[in-house]
Structures are given as structure tokens and as C-alpha cells.
Motif scaffolding. Structure first.
Motif, PDB file in Angstrom:
ATOM      1  N   ASN A 176       4.122  17.600 -35.000  1.00 54.96           N
ATOM      2  CA  ASN A 176       2.896  17.403 -35.768  1.00 54.96           C
ATOM      3  C   ASN A 176       1.765  18.163 -35.090  1.00 54.96           C
ATOM      4  O   ASN A 176       1.874  18.589 -33.936  1.00 54.96           O
ATOM      5  CB  ASN A 176       2.554  15.915 -35.923  1.00 54.96           C
ATOM      6  CG  ASN A 176       2.442  15.199 -34.591  1.00 54.96           C
ATOM      7  OD1 ASN A 176       1.557  15.488 -33.792  1.00 54.96           O
ATOM      8  ND2 ASN A 176       3.359  14.264 -34.325  1.00 54.96           N
ATOM      9  N   GLN A 384       6.970  19.467 -41.809  1.00 51.27           N
ATOM     10  CA  GLN A 384       5.530  19.311 -41.645  1.00 51.27           C
ATOM     11  C   GLN A 384       4.805  19.225 -42.988  1.00 51.27           C
ATOM     12  O   GLN A 384       3.788  18.526 -43.100  1.00 51.27           O
ATOM     13  CB  GLN A 384       4.949  20.461 -40.814  1.00 51.27           C
ATOM     14  CG  GLN A 384       5.281  20.356 -39.330  1.00 51.27           C
ATOM     15  CD  GLN A 384       4.434  21.282 -38.473  1.00 51.27           C
ATOM     16  OE1 GLN A 384       4.870  22.354 -38.093  1.00 51.27           O
ATOM     17  NE2 GLN A 384       3.210  20.859 -38.169  1.00 51.27           N
ATOM     18  N   GLU A 388       2.551  16.035 -43.298  1.00 52.18           N
ATOM     19  CA  GLU A 388       1.154  16.326 -42.977  1.00 52.18           C
ATOM     20  C   GLU A 388       0.373  17.026 -44.087  1.00 52.18           C
ATOM     21  O   GLU A 388      -0.774  16.674 -44.342  1.00 52.18           O
ATOM     22  CB  GLU A 388       1.074  17.191 -41.705  1.00 52.18           C
ATOM     23  CG  GLU A 388       1.532  16.490 -40.442  1.00 52.18           C
ATOM     24  CD  GLU A 388       1.332  17.345 -39.206  1.00 52.18           C
ATOM     25  OE1 GLU A 388       0.483  16.969 -38.376  1.00 52.18           O
ATOM     26  OE2 GLU A 388       2.007  18.391 -39.086  1.00 52.18           O
ATOM     27  N   TYR A 389       0.948  18.033 -44.736  1.00 51.35           N
ATOM     28  CA  TYR A 389       0.122  18.958 -45.507  1.00 51.35           C
ATOM     29  C   TYR A 389       0.389  19.024 -47.004  1.00 51.35           C
ATOM     30  O   TYR A 389      -0.495  19.419 -47.756  1.00 51.35           O
ATOM     31  CB  TYR A 389       0.243  20.382 -44.925  1.00 51.35           C
ATOM     32  CG  TYR A 389      -0.046  20.428 -43.467  1.00 51.35           C
ATOM     33  CD1 TYR A 389      -1.314  20.114 -42.995  1.00 51.35           C
ATOM     34  CD2 TYR A 389       0.941  20.742 -42.545  1.00 51.35           C
ATOM     35  CE1 TYR A 389      -1.593  20.115 -41.643  1.00 51.35           C
ATOM     36  CE2 TYR A 389       0.679  20.751 -41.195  1.00 51.35           C
ATOM     37  CZ  TYR A 389      -0.589  20.436 -40.744  1.00 51.35           C
ATOM     38  OH  TYR A 389      -0.858  20.424 -39.405  1.00 51.35           O
ATOM     39  N   ALA A 433      -0.087  10.785 -46.015  1.00 50.13           N
ATOM     40  CA  ALA A 433      -0.071  11.679 -44.855  1.00 50.13           C
ATOM     41  C   ALA A 433      -1.120  12.779 -44.999  1.00 50.13           C
ATOM     42  O   ALA A 433      -1.824  13.127 -44.029  1.00 50.13           O
ATOM     43  CB  ALA A 433       1.316  12.286 -44.682  1.00 50.13           C
ATOM     44  N   VAL A 437      -4.631  13.694 -42.601  1.00 44.89           N
ATOM     45  CA  VAL A 437      -5.007  14.990 -42.023  1.00 44.89           C
ATOM     46  C   VAL A 437      -6.433  15.355 -42.434  1.00 44.89           C
ATOM     47  O   VAL A 437      -7.249  15.794 -41.607  1.00 44.89           O
ATOM     48  CB  VAL A 437      -4.003  16.074 -42.458  1.00 44.89           C
ATOM     49  CG1 VAL A 437      -4.533  17.470 -42.115  1.00 44.89           C
ATOM     50  CG2 VAL A 437      -2.655  15.849 -41.787  1.00 44.89           C
TER      51      VAL A 437
END
Length: 517
Positions: A176, A384, A388-389, A433, A437
Motif C-alpha cells: 500500500n 492496489q 486503494e484507487y 478504500a 485514500v
């Protein structure tokens, strides 16, 4: 099936000869073959040829960037670049975890002026680092002009920097951006323990996801760096990223004009219409060089087929230089790719991906298997995106040429997250998620000083970056017409516009100002 290369070649030559005769109706002793029979023979052969020579060709979404050094680096000697390793904690935030791994980095000290002179660090992203970036490009020129030391760090879980050899979901839990930024901080602190770097100012340069990292590092560890250059950073995480293909549409329109967009729109419309009849489906499969018929009732298979189309156009735009999209559009105006609009789309996809005499196996299982591997950069990065994105490049509903490819939706991308990693990675998990971020790093409002933020209007990723204003006073944004992804990192190219060159020069001047103050 065990065939020698000689046997394969003989089979290929024989097939091509017979195919040409069939097309002309010239096979002695046999009636002329229909176009449908010829097409089916071609597909059958292509499927056999693909099976004999290896695994099916897979096309990835351009969510992952493989940032290769400039072409000018290919012929340069790498003798000035050295490789080294640093022992790195696997978990910077778990003091009870004593596990470590070896972080790879490269360095070039040919310009280094000695004690107290600056250090330029290129931040590695979701790719394998390569020596060429320390031999040419805009950061290289910065080091040359300021007598700086050059370093290129490799991101955990990519290239040869491997905390674990097997990328199970459990082993990927330390992948991460928080850990990756801590890696950079740890690296700089270790570097500063050497007397010759104790008083050196640090400049970070990152592109794409590594551009995010450069900005976020300046926000989280401002005391460790003098300034950063962030190229094409999509700093706002977003799950349903329909803006990506909107920029792709606009790029072909601005570079190729109405005729180009009209051809693409008609080709995709004809493709969707062809799915409604058996004859149309066979024509589609021939036009797109498919090894076998599509499963038109399987949304995931159709999602991958939609990706075959959109991801090819996207890659052409993401890697564009001035003139390259116009060349594609000029080819659409001829019969280089094919005669009909649908054939032109299929021919362009084959040419852009160097398909050659092979064919596409368009099944979701083939696509999924690309990520269900023991270890790869692709598997690491898709993880990822799930955790996260997002960055899922879905078909828009805003009047673009890609709107009809409705199968390319969030559910398609999310299913990969669930099947390749963990069933817990559903839409709710991923949206949460992404929100995390954006909350932690500020989305499109990062709190940073002494930064240079660079974008190109042709780059689809600029839609998730700050491109229409400076980040702060003294932290300028340069958004350059006709420029695409990470253009500024490459150094001067013969196709560059004056505005592209000026942006690169402006970045170098501001960095020099930071270092002299």
C-alpha cells in the motif's frame, strides 16, 4: 501436440497458400469456397496456431503504467549506473513485526559535486526499474545542471524488490502507499547517515502513480525533501473512472478531426449491431481476428471484448506524441486496417498490439488467469486498484464513441478483485478504500509546498489530477496542449511542441531556484 518448428512453418505456408487460392476460387478439383467457410477455416487455423505456439495473447487495461526509459537510452552505455540494495522493514507501522526485505535501487554519481550537493531521486512505481532513467531525461538534466547525485528507487512488490515470493492476498497486505512512502522516508534517512549526503537537499521526481507518491511524500514528510516534481499524477482516487475514455474520445477528435471520430463511432456501432445476427457475429469474429466465437450471453466475456477495443485506443492516447494519433486517423481514411468501419477497428487493434498472424482468445477466464499468477507486476498493481484507487476505466454514457460498450462497467473490474484476490473485495469494500485514500491525502486539494505539477491535455489521467490551477503559490501547475502521459520526464524529443519544451525548462529552472535558496 508436439510439432517441430519446421512442421509448423510448413503448415503455415500451406494454409496461407490454400487460403489465397480459396479467396480467388482457384483450388483445382473443388468448387469455390464461400466466404463464411473461408472465415471459419481461418479462425480454426488461428486457434490451432495459438495453441501450438504458446499461451493466448492477453491485453491489459492501461490502468497499470510500465514506465520505460526514453528511446534515446537504448544505445547508451550503462557503465555509470550501479545497483545496490537496502534492508527494509516489511511493516513500518508494526513494531512487533521484525520481517525485512531487500529494496533495490540504482544510482549514478557521474555529476555529483561532492559533500552537500543535491540528490535527485526518481520514485519507482508499478514497474521494474531500469538504468536508462539515470542516463537521460529531464531529471538527468537537472542533476547535470546542479551537480547532483542520481538515484532510482524500486517500489515494494515490483521488479526485484520482493517482500514475498508468492503474491497471495495474505502476503500482499503490506502493499500500500503508506508503506511505500515510509520506504522512501527510511531510505532517505539511511542515505543521510553518510557524511557526503548529510547536508544534501533532496529532490523527488515521480511520474503517474509515482507522481502521486512524490506529492504525497511532500505532504507527509515535508522535512525530508526540498521539493518534488510530479508528472501526470492522478491524485484523486475514483472507482468509476468514466472520464478516462472521455479524454480518449476528445484526443482522437482534436488530433484527427470529425472524419476520424465518425469512422471509430461507426465501426463500434456496426460491431454492436453485428452481435444481433448469426451472420453478423461471424463477420465480427473475422474482423477482430478472434480464435473462436464469443459467448455473447456472458457479460464478463463481453466486458473483456469491450476492453480489447477501448484499451487499445486508450493505450494509443496514453502513449501519444504529437502526430501519432493523426497517423492512426490517416490510416482509418484508407483501407490499411480494413475495408468496412468494423474491419478498420479490428485491423487497427491487431496492428497496434502487433498481433501478426495470431488471434485473440477473448474469454474472461483468459483475462482472469493473467492476474491469477504466483507473482507479477500486473498482479501487484491490480491489487492496489482493488484496495486503494479503483481507477476502473468504464464505458462512459456521455456521447463518446465508446458509450455502446456497456459491458465494460464497474462490476467487470470488481469481479477480478474478488476472483483473483479475496471475495471481500466487493464494490462496497473498494468504494470505502477509495474514500480513505482521498480523505487522507486530500483528493484534488493536497496540502503541499515546493511542488511542480505537470499534466498533458491528451493524457487521460489528467482528469484525476489538478490541471486547471496551481496547487499553491510557489507550487505551479503546467498543463500542456497535445502532451500525454509523463511527457516531461523523457527529455527533449524531435516531435515535441514548443510548449512541451518550455514546461520541461520551467521545471528545471524552478528546481535550480529551490536548490540555490
Amino acid at each position: 501436440m508436439n510439432l517441430t518448428c519446421k512442421q509448423i512453418r510448413a503448415f503455415v505456408d500451406g494454409h496461407n497458400s490454400r487460403r489465397l487460392q480459396l479467396a480467388k476460387g482457384q483450388v483445382p478439383g473443388q468448387p469455390p469456397a464461400s466466404g463464411m467457410k473461408l472465415m471459419m477455416m481461418t479462425i480454426t487455423f488461428a486457434a490451432l496456431f495459438s495453441a501450438v505456439l504458446g499461451q493466448p495473447r492477453v491485453i491489459e487495461p492501461p490502468i497499470r503504467v510500465d514506465l520505460q526509459p526514453p528511446d534515446s537510452a537504448r544505445h547508451l552505455s550503462t557503465r555509470a549506473v550501479f545497483e545496490s540494495w537496502l534492508t527494509m522493514p516489511t511493516d513500518h507501522f508494526g513494531p512487533q513485526n521484525a520481517d525485512t526485505f531487500q529494496m533495490r535501487y540504482m544510482y549514478n554519481e557521474q555529476f555529483f559535486g561532492g559533500e552537500g550537493y543535491p540528490v535527485f531521486i526518481m520514485v519507482g512505481g508499478e514497474w521494474t526499474i531500469a538504468a536508462g532513467w539515470l542516463l537521460t531525461g529531464n531529471m538527468y538534466l537537472m542533476a547535470q545542471e546542479n551537480r547532483g547525485y542520481l538515484i532510482y528507487t524500486e517500489h515494494r512488490y515490483y521488479g526485484q524488490t520482493l517482500p514475498y515470493n508468492e503474491f497471495t492476498a495474505e502476503n500482499l497486505r503490506f502493499l500500500n502507499v503508506d508503506q511505500a512512502l515510509a520506504d522512501l522516508a527510511y531510505f532517505i534517512l539511511e542515505l543521510k547517515k553518510q557524511a557526503r549526503f548529510a547536508d544534501s537537499k533532496i529532490i523527488l521526481y515521480g511520474g503517474s502513480y509515482a507522481g502521486n507518491m512524490a506529492l504525497w511524500f511532500k505532504q507527509r514528510y515535508p522535512h525530508l525533501v526540498e521539493g518534488v516534481v510530479a508528472s501526470s499524477g492522478p491524485i484523486k482516487a475514483k472507482v468509476d473512472f468514466d472520464g478516462y475514455l472521455e479524454v480518449v474520445h476528445d484526443a482522437f477528435l482534436s488530433e484527427g478531426g470529425d472524419q476520424c471520430i465518425s469512422t471509430i463511432r461507426q465501426g463500434i456501432a456496426d460491431t454492436v449491431a453485428a452481435m444481433q445476427t448469426e451472420a453478423g457475429r461471424r463477420s465480427l469474429e473475422e474482423a477482430y481476428r478472434l480464435c473462436s466465437p464469443l459467448d455473447y450471453d456472458n457479460r464478463l466475456d463481453m466486458g473483456y471484448f469491450s476492453g480489447l477495443i477501448t484499451w487499445t485506443f486508450s493505450t494509443s492516447v496514453q502513449q501519444a506524441r504529437p502526430g501519432t494519433l493523426l497517423n492512426i486517423c490517416n490510416n482509418f481514411a484508407t483501407e490499411i486496417y480494413g475495408a468496412t468501419p468494423m474491419e478498420k477497428i479490428g485491423g487497427y487493434i491487431a496492428a497496434a498490439n502487433n498481433l501478426g498472424t495470431s488471434c485473440w482468445t477473448v474469454t474472461y477466464d483468459v483475462f482472469l488467469n493473467h492476474y491469477n499468477v504466483t507473482r507479477s507486476n500486473s498482479r501487484a498493481w491490480y491489487y492496489q486498484t482493488c484496495t486503494e484507487y479503483g481507477y476502473f476505466q468504464i464505458a462512459p454514457q456521455s456521447g463518446t464513441v465508446f458509450d455502446q460498450l456497456e459491458w465494460l462497467d464497474v462490476a467487470f473490474y470488481v469481479d477480478v478483485c474478488k476472483q483473483a484476490y479475496d471475495q471481500r473485495f466487493d464494490e462496497t469494500f473498494i468504494f470505502d478504500a477509495v474514500d480513505r485514500v482521498n480523505l487522507i491525502f486530500g483528493g484534488l486539494e493536497p496540502d503541499v509546498n515546493s511542488t511542480i505539477n505537470i499534466h498533458g491535455t491528451v493524457d487521460p489521467w489528467h482528469a484525476l489530477g489538478v490541471y486547471d490551477q496551481d496547487l499553491k503559490e510557489g507550487s505551479p501547475t503546467y498543463t500542456v496542449p497535445r502532451a500525454s502521459h509523463c511527457f516531461d520526464m523523457l527529455g527533449w524529443q524531435s516531435t515535441d511542441t514548443i510548449k512541451m519544451t518550455r514546461a520541461q525548462q520551467a521545471a528545471r529552472r524552478l528546481v535550480a531556484k529551490w536548490l540555490s535558496s
